[in-house]
Motif scaffolding. Structure first.
Motif, mmCIF file in Angstrom:
data_model
loop_
_atom_site.group_PDB
_atom_site.id
_atom_site.type_symbol
_atom_site.label_atom_id
_atom_site.label_comp_id
_atom_site.label_asym_id
_atom_site.label_seq_id
_atom_site.Cartn_x
_atom_site.Cartn_y
_atom_site.Cartn_z
ATOM 1 N N PHE A 213 0.840 -1.185 0.000
ATOM 2 C CA PHE A 213 0.000 0.000 0.000
ATOM 3 C C PHE A 213 0.883 1.245 0.000
ATOM 4 C CE2 PHE A 213 -2.464 -3.309 2.072
ATOM 5 C CZ PHE A 213 -3.620 -3.265 1.320
ATOM 6 N N GLN B 216 -4.014 11.800 3.660
ATOM 7 C CA GLN B 216 -5.076 10.805 3.561
ATOM 8 C C GLN B 216 -6.205 11.109 4.539
ATOM 9 O OE1 GLN B 216 -3.783 6.759 4.027
ATOM 10 N NE2 GLN B 216 -5.042 6.112 2.326
ATOM 11 N N PRO C 39 -9.753 11.313 2.247
ATOM 12 C CA PRO C 39 -9.503 9.893 2.016
ATOM 13 C C PRO C 39 -9.864 9.399 0.621
ATOM 14 C CG PRO C 39 -11.205 10.212 3.693
ATOM 15 C CD PRO C 39 -10.695 11.548 3.314
ATOM 16 N N LYS C 40 -10.825 10.031 -0.045
ATOM 17 C CA LYS C 40 -11.197 9.577 -1.386
ATOM 18 C C LYS C 40 -10.181 10.003 -2.442
ATOM 19 C CE LYS C 40 -16.127 9.261 -0.629
ATOM 20 N NZ LYS C 40 -17.459 9.650 -1.080
ATOM 21 N N ARG C 41 -9.411 11.014 -2.150
ATOM 22 C CA ARG C 41 -8.430 11.525 -3.106
ATOM 23 C C ARG C 41 -7.084 10.815 -2.979
ATOM 24 N NH1 ARG C 41 -6.042 17.532 -3.392
ATOM 25 N NH2 ARG C 41 -5.080 17.354 -5.432
ATOM 26 N N PHE C 42 -6.838 10.138 -1.870
ATOM 27 C CA PHE C 42 -5.556 9.482 -1.617
ATOM 28 C C PHE C 42 -5.792 8.006 -1.308
ATOM 29 C CE2 PHE C 42 -5.037 13.958 -0.528
ATOM 30 C CZ PHE C 42 -3.921 14.290 -1.288
ATOM 31 N N THR C 43 -5.866 7.174 -2.349
ATOM 32 C CA THR C 43 -6.177 5.763 -2.142
ATOM 33 C C THR C 43 -5.147 4.800 -2.717
ATOM 34 O OG1 THR C 43 -7.492 5.703 -4.154
ATOM 35 C CG2 THR C 43 -8.663 6.175 -2.102
ATOM 36 N N ASP C 44 -4.504 5.147 -3.839
ATOM 37 C CA ASP C 44 -3.616 4.180 -4.490
ATOM 38 C C ASP C 44 -2.336 4.855 -4.979
ATOM 39 O OD1 ASP C 44 -4.392 5.582 -6.778
ATOM 40 O OD2 ASP C 44 -5.851 4.073 -7.373
ATOM 41 N N ASP D 129 -2.685 7.952 -7.142
ATOM 42 C CA ASP D 129 -2.955 9.140 -6.328
ATOM 43 C C ASP D 129 -1.680 9.645 -5.667
ATOM 44 O OD1 ASP D 129 -5.629 8.960 -6.999
ATOM 45 O OD2 ASP D 129 -6.155 7.844 -5.186
#
Length: 84
Positions: free
Chosen positions: A2, A10, A14-19, A22
């Motif tokens: 991860f 994050q 949290p939706k903008r920083f997931t993978d 990002d």
């Protein structure tokens, strides 16, 4: 494996920083942060596996309760009976 984002990123969104995409595009660490993290994992995969997220015994128990009985499990599923 991860990605690890800069402190607070994050948590703030949290939706903008997931993978990893990002990490490269949205994070202040940028592409250099992505390269460092992937390079470290490729050069030393055992350390990466040991550093991965681990569940405590309590979290494991809660996760098993939420997921229900395992297929092929010898124990019957718990049933609730309703009294009328």
């Amino acid at each position: 494996m991860f990605p690890t984002f800069a402190p607070g990123e994050q948590a703030a969104d949290p939706k903008r920083f997931t993978d990893f995409n990002d990490l490269a595009v949205n994070s202040s660490l940028g592409r250099e942060g992505l390269e460092r993290q992937v390079k470290a994992a490729v050069e030393n995969p055992r350390a990466q596996a040991l550093a991965g997220p681990r569940l405590s015994v309590d979290e494991e128990t809660q996760q098993k309760r939420r997921s229900g009985p395992v297929i092929g499990d010898d124990q019957p599923a718990q049933r609730r009976s309703a009294r009328i």
